[in-house]
Design a protein around this motif. Structure first.
Motif: not given
Length: 448
Positions: A291, A296-302, A305
């Motif tokens: 990601h 893709n920032h949001s998918a990477t952070h998810t 996590s």
């Protein structure tokens, strides 16, 4: 003119001295020669010899009775005294970039030199090896499998310390030996155990090619490993191989492939009985890399996590496969930092990679070099030029200790990112240390 040896490098303190910088900028070679004599112990006769000048001419320059204006002479002074080209208004000199940072095509494999052929003359040929193998009695037992597993673990340890290129012939030979055993109709469960060992050897071979950035050959062996694991329905190991292929796709700048491959790896892991949280954490981090490569920032952070959530569920008695043991807390932290770094989130990446590097085992030369160059890049992104160059200097020793084109690639990337700052003292000092650590063994340009 012969290339000056690494012992002839000018002291970094001289190259970064404002007086020397100004003398070079003004092409005041009388002053330059005086400073070189006083600070580096290189006397006029030695200056003349290095720069292909006559001693009398050097003396006249030092006394202020002659100026040096011709470009070919200035180039010879730069090359002879190892003064970086930019300090004299020249383009980068060939010796400024160590050979290790120059991408050269691999020579095709040909016949062995005569000397090598002579040294091998006392060894039996491969056909004789095959005959002797047929005549030998097979004594396969669980201890045989244990010995092969121990050899694989030792290969991985040596791969971390020295790189896999020199190990590859031995690994491939053992792979072919095990595949040969499988053709003899060995009954289960011994056969299943040999299939698993062959899969591990094929993945290790693919990894050595991946580390050498020979991606086509790596994919061939990864695919073989996948087929061997599939033959015994080892879904967890299939997930492991697919995760390796996903990581390779990120290096090839194919983020779509990377994401598809890690998704397939996660499917295999979920289909397996007894997949442990450590395996799922490793796969989630590989997903984060994919990601991040896509931006893709949001998918990477998810995904990051999820990796930390799975890691928090690891139990002391989990039946982890041996191949995932490397994914410890240090690896989780540094991979989290690298994922943020891939997104350009240097503020988040820097403290994580710093913390992990502090914990990294000293004998794991490749990981230490690899992660230090990542840290240097994040520090450079944050405008910390001095810290970035210091970190990169610390990475040169482990980088020189291991044969890894991936590490060399990260060094090249940092070196290229340093280009806008190459006149700064910190960058000059780094390049000087770089030439000492990775000397370029080539001849200099001939005199015009």
């Amino acid at each position: 003119m012969p290339e000056p040896s690494r012992s002839k490098e000018l002291p970094v303190s001289l190259l970064t001295d404002p007086v020397m910088i100004e003398a070079c900028r003004a092409r005041d070679f009388g002053r330059v020669f005086q400073l070189v004599k006083a600070r580096a112990g290189i006397y006029p006769s030695m200056i003349a010899r290095r720069c292909d000048l006559t001693p009398s001419r050097v003396g006249e320059v030092i006394d202020g009775r002659r100026q040096l204006l011709h470009m070919d002479v200035i180039e010879r002074i730069s090359d002879g005294l190892r003064i970086p080209g930019h300090m004299l208004g020249l383009a980068r000199r060939t010796w400024e970039t160590p050979q290790n940072l120059t991408v050269t095509p691999r020579e095709p494999t040909g016949s062995a030199p005569a000397a090598d052929a002579q040294s091998a003359a006392g060894l039996p040929g491969t056909d004789v090896d095959g005959i002797l193998a047929l005549a030998a009695e097979r004594d396969l037992s669980p201890s045989t499998l244990s010995a092969l597993h121990s050899a694989i673990m030792d290969y991985w340890r040596r791969d971390d310390e020295h790189g896999g290129e020199t190990l590859r012939p031995a690994v491939v030979g053992q792979l072919r030996y095990v595949v040969g055993l499988l053709k003899e109709g060995i009954p289960s469960p011994m056969r299943d155990g040999l299939h698993g060992i062959a899969a591990e050897l094929a993945r290790l071979t693919g990894w050595t090619y991946f580390d050498a950035r020979q991606y086509h050959q790596a994919r061939v062996y990864f695919t073989e490993a996948l087929a061997l694991a599939k033959a015994i329905d080892d879904h967890r190991f299939m997930a492991n191989v697919l995760a390796c292929m996903s990581l390779q796709a990120t290096y090839q700048d194919k983020p779509g492939d990377a994401l598809a491959l890690v998704a397939a790896a996660q499917d295999q892991a979920r289909a397996a009985v007894g997949t442990t949280p450590r395996v799922l954490a490793m796969l989630a981090m590989r997903e984060a890399f994919a990601h991040a490569t896509l931006g893709n920032h949001s998918a990477t952070h998810t995904a990051i996590s999820e990796a930390h959530t799975y890691f928090g569920r690891i139990g002391a008695d989990d039946p982890d496969p041996a191949w995932v043991a490397y994914f410890d807390e240090t690896k989780l932290v540094v991979d989290t930092g690298i994922a943020h770094g891939r997104l350009g989130e240097a503020v988040l990446a820097e403290p994580l990679i710093t913390d992990a590097l502090r914990r990294e085992h000293r004998t794991n030369h490749r990981a230490r070099a690899f992660h230090a160059f990542w840290l240097a890049r994040t520090q450079l992104q944050r405008g910390k030029l001095d810290e970035a160059c210091h970190t990169a200097m610390d990475a040169l020793a482990p980088a020189a200790a291991v044969r890894s084109q991936r590490v060399a690639g990260h060094l090249r990337e940092f070196h290229e990112q340093l280009e806008p700052f190459r006149r700064e003292p910190a960058a000059v000092a780094f390049e000087s240390r770089l030439r000492e650590a990775l000397p370029r063994q080539v001849s200099g340009s001939p005199r015009p």
